[in-house]
Design an enzyme around this catalytic site. Sequence first.
Site, PDB file in Angstrom:
ATOM      1  CD  GLU A   1      -2.032  -7.534   2.890  1.00  0.00           C
ATOM      2  OE1 GLU A   1      -1.589  -6.424   2.525  1.00  0.00           O
ATOM      3  OE2 GLU A   1      -2.653  -7.691   3.954  1.00  0.00           O
TER       4      GLU A   1
ATOM      5  CD  GLU B   1       1.577  -5.451   5.711  1.00  0.00           C
ATOM      6  OE1 GLU B   1       2.380  -6.348   6.064  1.00  0.00           O
ATOM      7  OE2 GLU B   1       0.902  -5.527   4.679  1.00  0.00           O
TER       8      GLU B   1
ATOM      9  CB  ALA C   1      -0.878  -0.008   1.241  1.00  0.00           C
TER      10      ALA C   1
ATOM     11  N   GLY D   1       0.663  -5.080   0.807  1.00  0.00           N
ATOM     12  CA  GLY D   1      -0.494  -5.179  -0.084  1.00  0.00           C
ATOM     13  C   GLY D   1      -0.168  -5.899  -1.393  1.00  0.00           C
TER      14      GLY D   1
HETATM   15  N1  CAA Z   1       4.596   3.194  -0.815  1.00  0.00           N
HETATM   16  C1  CAA Z   1       4.989   4.354  -1.374  1.00  0.00           C
HETATM   17  N2  CAA Z   1       6.139   4.492  -2.077  1.00  0.00           N
HETATM   18  C2  CAA Z   1       6.910   3.413  -2.198  1.00  0.00           C
HETATM   19  C3  CAA Z   1       6.563   2.159  -1.649  1.00  0.00           C
HETATM   20  C4  CAA Z   1       5.333   2.077  -0.924  1.00  0.00           C
HETATM   21  N3  CAA Z   1       4.897   0.932  -0.402  1.00  0.00           N
HETATM   22  N4  CAA Z   1       7.546   1.296  -1.932  1.00  0.00           N
HETATM   23  C5  CAA Z   1       8.465   1.957  -2.650  1.00  0.00           C
HETATM   24  N5  CAA Z   1       8.093   3.238  -2.809  1.00  0.00           N
HETATM   25  C6  CAA Z   1       8.807   4.305  -3.496  1.00  0.00           C
HETATM   26  C7  CAA Z   1       9.982   4.803  -2.671  1.00  0.00           C
HETATM   27  O1  CAA Z   1       9.563   5.735  -1.706  1.00  0.00           O
HETATM   28  C8  CAA Z   1      10.858   5.421  -3.740  1.00  0.00           C
HETATM   29  O2  CAA Z   1      10.334   6.683  -4.075  1.00  0.00           O
HETATM   30  P1  CAA Z   1      11.349   7.921  -4.330  1.00  0.00           P
HETATM   31  O3  CAA Z   1      12.130   7.500  -5.552  1.00  0.00           O
HETATM   32  O4  CAA Z   1      10.411   9.052  -4.592  1.00  0.00           O
HETATM   33  O5  CAA Z   1      12.180   8.052  -3.116  1.00  0.00           O
HETATM   34  C9  CAA Z   1      10.633   4.491  -4.934  1.00  0.00           C
HETATM   35  O6  CAA Z   1       9.407   3.800  -4.688  1.00  0.00           O
HETATM   36  C10 CAA Z   1      11.721   3.472  -5.109  1.00  0.00           C
HETATM   37  O7  CAA Z   1      11.859   2.770  -3.887  1.00  0.00           O
HETATM   38  P2  CAA Z   1      13.279   2.618  -3.112  1.00  0.00           P
HETATM   39  O8  CAA Z   1      14.190   3.743  -3.431  1.00  0.00           O
HETATM   40  O9  CAA Z   1      12.973   2.373  -1.677  1.00  0.00           O
HETATM   41  O10 CAA Z   1      13.824   1.306  -3.817  1.00  0.00           O
HETATM   42  P3  CAA Z   1      14.824   0.225  -3.188  1.00  0.00           P
HETATM   43  O11 CAA Z   1      15.229  -0.644  -4.324  1.00  0.00           O
HETATM   44  O12 CAA Z   1      15.877   0.875  -2.383  1.00  0.00           O
HETATM   45  O13 CAA Z   1      13.908  -0.634  -2.184  1.00  0.00           O
HETATM   46  C11 CAA Z   1      11.929  -1.823  -1.486  1.00  0.00           C
HETATM   47  C12 CAA Z   1      12.832  -1.403  -2.669  1.00  0.00           C
HETATM   48  C13 CAA Z   1      12.679  -2.826  -0.597  1.00  0.00           C
HETATM   49  C14 CAA Z   1      10.686  -2.475  -2.070  1.00  0.00           C
HETATM   50  C15 CAA Z   1      11.550  -0.558  -0.671  1.00  0.00           C
HETATM   51  O14 CAA Z   1      11.056   0.428  -1.557  1.00  0.00           O
HETATM   52  C16 CAA Z   1      10.511  -0.800   0.389  1.00  0.00           C
HETATM   53  O15 CAA Z   1      10.826  -1.342   1.430  1.00  0.00           O
HETATM   54  N6  CAA Z   1       9.253  -0.380   0.131  1.00  0.00           N
HETATM   55  C17 CAA Z   1       8.196  -0.461   1.089  1.00  0.00           C
HETATM   56  C18 CAA Z   1       7.686  -1.879   1.236  1.00  0.00           C
HETATM   57  C19 CAA Z   1       6.606  -1.957   2.297  1.00  0.00           C
HETATM   58  O16 CAA Z   1       6.845  -1.676   3.458  1.00  0.00           O
HETATM   59  N7  CAA Z   1       5.386  -2.375   1.899  1.00  0.00           N
HETATM   60  C20 CAA Z   1       4.269  -2.485   2.799  1.00  0.00           C
HETATM   61  C21 CAA Z   1       3.471  -1.236   2.792  1.00  0.00           C
HETATM   62  S1  CAA Z   1       2.218  -1.245   4.016  1.00  0.00           S
HETATM   63  C22 CAA Z   1       0.994  -2.188   3.406  1.00  0.00           C
HETATM   64  O17 CAA Z   1       1.065  -2.740   2.334  1.00  0.00           O
HETATM   65  C23 CAA Z   1      -0.208  -2.271   4.296  1.00  0.00           C
HETATM   66  C24 CAA Z   1      -1.187  -3.318   3.912  1.00  0.00           C
HETATM   67  O18 CAA Z   1      -1.356  -4.341   4.531  1.00  0.00           O
HETATM   68  C25 CAA Z   1      -1.971  -3.140   2.777  1.00  0.00           C
END
Ligand code: CAA
Length: 259
Positions: free
Chosen positions: A112, A132, A64, A109
Amino acid sequence: MNNLLLEVENGIAVLTINRPKALNALNSETLAELGQCLAEVEKREDVKVLILTGSGEKSFVAGADISEMVNATPKEGRAMGLLAREAFGRLENMPQVTIAAVNGYALGGGCEISMSCDIRVAAENAKFGQPECGLGILPGFGGTQRLARLVGKGRAKELIFTCDMIDAQEAYRIGLANKMVPQAELLDTCKKMAGRVMKNAPFAVSLAKQAINTGMDTDLDSGLKLEANLFGLAFSTEDKKEGMTAFLTKRKEKHFIGK
Ligand code: CAA
């Protein structure tokens, strides 16, 4: 649609979540579009199988959208959860077969939504996880329910409590992914699998899906009764006559019409 791409060819719809700059993270707009798009696709008779994937080669769906959630109120968080429930529920129960082509990160998500598909095919670079609890929330798009049903309570708890990310090989080992293939072969593998599904009677496949989905959420006896009823219903179809006659007359070609 601002965040989705849909292509339909030879009975197969490929639906791509297209927010590559955010690694295809699901914001409310994308969730609403998904719900609307799936409501259209489920009515289309020219679509027999839907393949869901993410744009680019790095990420399927990275969860998400955290930038939207960071300042969200409880009411807004709940609204987002309900949007996902509507879209993912549609995906899970649509009459067509659904395959997630997991082409990279399937986190939160993303994991999921892949679990709302019937089948998951993972590229070798795929990574699955439910991060999460590390963000101060819990899986809210079905993770606590669908992950436990797919891989068992113990493994689901381990993944959710540790926030460990697992690779495609491990996802395959625990039954989260049905198959693991090189990234370059991912869509082709999914399309070939779709082709094998499409050789069979579509209404029968759809009834089998209903029996499995509903049966898994009920007790065995109710599931078996439902199966017997749907089994009986299949006897009313032209496709049942066609499939059995083809077998008995040793005819290889079958012409299923979906009723
Ligand atoms: N939401 C918003 N933006 C996101 C995102 C997310 N879930 N995942 C990645 N992005 C964005 C980053 O902020 C970044 O944006 P900028 O270039 O503007 O800074 C861009 O995508 C590229 O990401 P990274 O620079 O972080 O890329 P990376 O290769 O270094 O890392 C990754 C990749 C490990 C996937 C890392 O991006 C990450 O950990 N993302 C979040 C994953 C996460 O926590 N997901 C769960 C979200 S909560 C949820 O899903 C709740 C639910 O139950 C529904």
